[in-house]
Motif scaffolding. Structure first.
Motif, short mmCIF file in Angstrom:
data_model
loop_
_atom_site.label_atom_id
_atom_site.label_comp_id
_atom_site.label_asym_id
_atom_site.label_seq_id
_atom_site.Cartn_x
_atom_site.Cartn_y
_atom_site.Cartn_z
N GLU A 110 74.55 14.31 -43.74
CA GLU A 110 73.70 15.02 -44.69
C GLU A 110 72.20 14.88 -44.39
OE1 GLU A 110 74.55 15.17 -48.90
OE2 GLU A 110 76.65 14.64 -48.52
N ALA A 111 71.85 14.78 -43.12
CA ALA A 111 70.44 14.76 -42.73
C ALA A 111 69.87 16.17 -42.84
CB ALA A 111 70.28 14.23 -41.32
N VAL A 112 68.57 16.27 -43.09
CA VAL A 112 67.92 17.56 -43.27
C VAL A 112 66.96 17.80 -42.11
CG1 VAL A 112 66.49 18.96 -44.79
CG2 VAL A 112 68.14 17.35 -45.78
N PHE A 113 67.21 18.91 -41.38
CA PHE A 113 66.38 19.32 -40.25
C PHE A 113 65.87 20.74 -40.49
CE2 PHE A 113 69.45 16.25 -38.51
CZ PHE A 113 68.58 15.32 -37.93
N ARG A 114 65.64 21.11 -41.73
CA ARG A 114 65.17 22.46 -42.07
C ARG A 114 63.81 22.73 -41.47
NH1 ARG A 114 65.47 21.65 -47.78
NH2 ARG A 114 67.62 21.00 -47.76
N ASN A 115 63.69 23.89 -40.81
CA ASN A 115 62.42 24.33 -40.23
C ASN A 115 61.84 23.36 -39.20
OD1 ASN A 115 62.20 26.73 -41.93
ND2 ASN A 115 61.86 25.27 -43.59
N VAL A 116 62.71 22.60 -38.54
CA VAL A 116 62.27 21.67 -37.50
C VAL A 116 62.22 22.39 -36.16
CG1 VAL A 116 62.90 19.59 -36.21
CG2 VAL A 116 63.12 19.63 -38.70
N SER A 117 61.23 22.08 -35.36
CA SER A 117 61.14 22.59 -34.00
C SER A 117 61.49 21.45 -33.05
CB SER A 117 59.73 23.09 -33.70
OG SER A 117 59.43 24.19 -34.51
N PHE A 118 62.62 21.59 -32.34
CA PHE A 118 63.08 20.61 -31.37
C PHE A 118 62.79 21.11 -29.97
CE2 PHE A 118 66.08 19.91 -34.91
CZ PHE A 118 66.07 18.54 -35.02
N TYR A 119 62.24 20.26 -29.12
CA TYR A 119 61.98 20.59 -27.72
C TYR A 119 62.47 19.45 -26.83
CZ TYR A 119 58.78 23.88 -29.91
OH TYR A 119 58.24 24.87 -30.70
N ASP A 120 63.32 19.76 -25.86
CA ASP A 120 63.75 18.81 -24.84
C ASP A 120 64.34 17.52 -25.44
OD1 ASP A 120 62.71 20.53 -22.77
OD2 ASP A 120 60.73 19.84 -23.37
#
Length: 166
Positions: A110-120
């Motif tokens: 149940e972690a929240v990664f809303r609107n996150v930008s992931f790179y590499d």
């Protein structure tokens, strides 16, 4: 408060360096860490429960096997941090920019990664059960062996994802 936290960080470093024979394992509960410089710190095996890292810039922080349940990293910038085998259950990364971060074998219930930008980033064998990746941007991510059970991906964009066929 910061002076006390820096002393605890030094004792934790000693605990790590002596394999627990000296120093004290870091345990913080509901602490605001937004004004604490954690860059290049080893927080291996630390317990950082419900701590606030919102709007921080974290670089080269080692959270190996750390327990960060219910902590928040909202709108933070994380660069080259390591969450290998970390417990990130109920942790909120909403709006964060995450670059070259390792989440291998981490638990993200149940972690929240809303609107996150992931790179590499590296998600190898991570567990994302009921996690929310709504409107997240995933670029050059290795998801080999990762579990995305009942995960929300609505509006998420993915580019150059490795291991997606698994």
């Amino acid at each position: 408060m910061s002076k006390e936290i820096y002393m605890k960080l030094e004792l934790h470093k000693k605990w790590i360096d002596t394999l627990g024979k000296e120093g004290i394992k870091l345990v913080l509960d509901e602490i605001d860490l937004r004004n604490v410089n954690l860059n290049n710190k080893e927080l291996c095996e630390a317990y950082l429960l419900e701590c606030n890292f919102d709007n921080t810039k974290l670089e080269n922080v080692d959270f190996y096997v750390a327990v960060l349940c219910s902590s928040t990293f909202k709108n933070s910038k994380l660069n080259k941090c390591d969450f290998y085998k970390a417990n990130l259950d109920y942790t909120d990364f909403s709006g964060a920019v995450i670059r070259e971060v390792r989440f291998c074998k981490s638990d993200c219930f149940e972690a929240v990664f809303r609107n996150v930008s992931f790179y590499d980033c590296n998600f190898i064998n991570a567990f994302f059960y009921l996690s929310d990746f709504s409107n997240a941007e995933l670029n050059n991510i290795d998801v080999s062996g990762a579990a995305f059970d009942e995960t929300i991906l609505k509006g998420a964009t993915m580019k150059n994802i490795i291991g997606i066929e698994e």
